[in-house]
Design a protein around this motif. Structure first.
Motif, PDB file in Angstrom:
ATOM      1  N   ASP A 253       0.812  -1.228   0.000  1.00 34.70           N
ATOM      2  CA  ASP A 253       0.000   0.000   0.000  1.00 34.70           C
ATOM      3  C   ASP A 253       0.841   1.272   0.000  1.00 34.70           C
ATOM      4  N   ILE A 254       2.109   1.161  -0.351  1.00 33.19           N
ATOM      5  CA  ILE A 254       2.984   2.333  -0.290  1.00 33.19           C
ATOM      6  C   ILE A 254       2.517   3.435  -1.246  1.00 33.19           C
ATOM      7  N   GLY A 255       1.812   3.049  -2.288  1.00 33.08           N
ATOM      8  CA  GLY A 255       1.291   4.037  -3.226  1.00 33.08           C
ATOM      9  C   GLY A 255       0.237   4.952  -2.616  1.00 33.08           C
ATOM     10  N   LYS A 256      -0.331   4.567  -1.476  1.00 28.81           N
ATOM     11  CA  LYS A 256      -1.335   5.418  -0.830  1.00 28.81           C
ATOM     12  C   LYS A 256      -0.728   6.703  -0.274  1.00 28.81           C
ATOM     13  N   THR A 257       0.598   6.720  -0.150  1.00 27.16           N
ATOM     14  CA  THR A 257       1.245   7.963   0.301  1.00 27.16           C
ATOM     15  C   THR A 257       1.124   9.054  -0.755  1.00 27.16           C
ATOM     16  N   MET A 258       0.760   8.683  -1.972  1.00 21.90           N
ATOM     17  CA  MET A 258       0.620   9.652  -3.054  1.00 21.90           C
ATOM     18  C   MET A 258      -0.845   9.992  -3.345  1.00 21.90           C
ATOM     19  N   VAL A 259      -1.720   9.486  -2.494  1.00 22.56           N
ATOM     20  CA  VAL A 259      -3.152   9.777  -2.621  1.00 22.56           C
ATOM     21  C   VAL A 259      -3.534  10.806  -1.564  1.00 22.56           C
ATOM     22  N   ASP A 260      -4.383  11.735  -1.926  1.00 27.80           N
ATOM     23  CA  ASP A 260      -4.835  12.774  -1.003  1.00 27.80           C
ATOM     24  C   ASP A 260      -5.400  12.130   0.262  1.00 27.80           C
ATOM     25  N   GLU A 261      -4.860  12.524   1.417  1.00 24.33           N
ATOM     26  CA  GLU A 261      -5.259  11.906   2.685  1.00 24.33           C
ATOM     27  C   GLU A 261      -6.730  12.130   2.991  1.00 24.33           C
ATOM     28  N   SER A 262      -7.291  13.250   2.559  1.00 30.15           N
ATOM     29  CA  SER A 262      -8.710  13.516   2.809  1.00 30.15           C
ATOM     30  C   SER A 262      -9.596  12.515   2.064  1.00 30.15           C
ATOM     31  N   VAL A 263      -9.095  12.022   0.939  1.00 33.21           N
ATOM     32  CA  VAL A 263      -9.831  11.001   0.181  1.00 33.21           C
ATOM     33  C   VAL A 263      -9.698   9.650   0.879  1.00 33.21           C
ATOM     34  N   LEU A 264      -8.488   9.337   1.315  1.00 32.30           N
ATOM     35  CA  LEU A 264      -8.252   8.063   2.013  1.00 32.30           C
ATOM     36  C   LEU A 264      -9.101   7.935   3.273  1.00 32.30           C
ATOM     37  N   MET A 265      -9.273   9.037   3.999  1.00 31.66           N
ATOM     38  CA  MET A 265      -9.950   9.010   5.298  1.00 31.66           C
ATOM     39  C   MET A 265     -11.412   9.449   5.217  1.00 31.66           C
ATOM     40  N   LYS A 266     -11.938   9.611   4.034  1.00 32.06           N
ATOM     41  CA  LYS A 266     -13.312  10.086   3.880  1.00 32.06           C
ATOM     42  C   LYS A 266     -14.301   9.097   4.475  1.00 32.06           C
ATOM     43  N   GLU A 267     -15.227   9.582   5.284  1.00 31.70           N
ATOM     44  CA  GLU A 267     -16.196   8.721   5.952  1.00 31.70           C
ATOM     45  C   GLU A 267     -17.403   8.394   5.074  1.00 31.70           C
ATOM     46  N   GLY A 268     -17.784   9.308   4.220  1.00 27.94           N
ATOM     47  CA  GLY A 268     -18.940   9.083   3.366  1.00 27.94           C
ATOM     48  C   GLY A 268     -18.565   8.371   2.077  1.00 27.94           C
ATOM     49  N   PRO A 269     -19.558   8.152   1.217  1.00 29.64           N
ATOM     50  CA  PRO A 269     -19.298   7.482  -0.067  1.00 29.64           C
ATOM     51  C   PRO A 269     -18.331   8.288  -0.931  1.00 29.64           C
TER      52      PRO A 269
END
Length: 365
Positions: free
Chosen positions: A171-187
């Motif tokens: 999952d190291i590629g998740k470091t390049m994904v916006d954290e707000s998207v990763l942690m979003k609670e809604g759909p």
């Protein structure tokens, strides 16, 4: 000791297993008598179940397959490697990551050594940890599950090392994904989901350029969301084009995701998570990999209260190697009444009796 839902915890119960906070420091020590404020705090922290010690479960041992200090070191090194990507400049990222990866490889060998020394079914006490970042604990757990599967498939040591490293870094590629998207609670919106899916490509691009990481290890990041019927991502490839490592990771990844708290849902018990994987056998997940998973991982962990097909209730007392669905059960209730003297039923020897369901709200007193 036995597993119990925090919803039915009562003041005066004795904690059976230490609970660790977000910094992997003890929050509540094993042996402490729980008070109402302690119970309220656990519920506030979204701890769903804990181990308690009581008379009916006395002598039932519950221990993690790999010691806490190895877990702590592994997560520390992964945090260090992942954070280096966020903070480093592109031109020196590869050199920095190669150095970090060497440390992770060292930690991996320690994990493999511990697992080799422990011949019991793999047991991960996910209830014992409160974590601030899902990604690191998830990567650690997935590593243990993949190694357990790999060992059951009798992969040679070199392949286990490639697979284990791929799991730690999948999952190291998740470091390049916006954290707000990763942690979003809604759909997620369609655009956000497309961004999430790109973590597989980002991870592959990072890992394939490291001199001390094999291309097969890099493909763990690339293919772990691919599915046998072509419904996965990022490329939608089919069974014949998916590497064995990725097929193993797919099962381990989904199982841990289901048995961990997420921002959008509570975690499941292991047996419920396995049902989801079994439902995808042959279409999403490789049946041989699923069988190896069942052979090497405790689906009904020690201390879990279960109801048997004949109506009796009991606590999982011990595991039977190679038959994770048929552990030894300490019977504590029959005909709807708590028994005065508990006794054990070995489900591997009583094939006419099966586990019908689990019950973590069961009170014995």
């Amino acid at each position: 000791m036995r597993l119990i839902s925090t919803k039915v915890l009562r003041a005066g119960m004795v904690l059976g297993h230490t609970i660790y906070n977000v910094n992997d420091k003890p929050l509540l020590q094993a042996g402490v008598t729980l008070s109402e404020p302690m119970i309220s705090r656990l519920r506030f922290l979204k701890v769903q179940y804990v181990y308690i010690s009581d008379e009916k479960s006395k002598g039932i041992e519950v221990k993690e397959s790999v010691p806490v200090h190895v877990r702590q070191e592994s997560i520390r090194e992964m945090k260090d490697a992942f954070s280096s990507i966020r903070t480093s400049k592109q031109k020196n990222m590869a050199a920095m990551l190669e150095s970090k990866t060497e440390k992770i490889q060292h930690v991996l060998k320690g994990i493999m050594s511990e697992m080799d020394a422990n011949q019991d079914l793999l047991m991960i006490l996910s209830d014992a940890y409160i974590y601030d970042s899902y990604i690191f604990h998830h990567s650690y757990n997935v590593t243990l599950y993949t190694l357990a599967i790999g060992k059951e498939l009798r992969l040679p040591v070199k392949q286990l090392e490639q697979l284990g490293l791929g799991a730690m870094l999948h999952d190291i590629g998740k470091t390049m994904v916006d954290e707000s998207v990763l942690m979003k609670e809604g759909p997620l919106t369609e655009e956000e989901f497309e961004e999430i899916k790109m973590h597989t490509v980002h991870g592959f691009e990072v890992l394939k350029n490291l001199h001390n990481v094999s291309l097969l290890t890099a493909h763990c990041a690339f293919q772990h969301h691919e599915r046998l019927n072509g419904s996965g991502y990022p490329r939608g490839i089919f069974v014949e084009d998916i590497h064995l490592y990725a097929k193993i990771l797919a099962v381990a990844d989904v199982f841990d995701a289901c048995t961990s708290n997420r921002v959008y849902r509570d975690k499941m018990l292991p047996a419920d998570a396995l049902e989801i994987i079994l439902a995808g056998s042959g279409t999403l997940f490789d049946p041989t990999v699923i069988k190896a998973f069942q052979m090497g991982v405790a689906i009904y962990p020690n201390g879990l209260t279960v109801q048997l097909s004949d109506g009796r209730k009991g606590i999982v007392a011990r595991q039977n190697k190679g038959v994770s669905t048929r552990p030894v059960i300490r019977v504590v209730e029959e005909s709807g009444k708590i028994v005065r003297a508990t006794y054990e039923v070995d489900l591997s020897a009583h094939l006419d009796v099966t586990i019908a369901e689990t019950d973590i709200s069961f009170i014995t007193e």
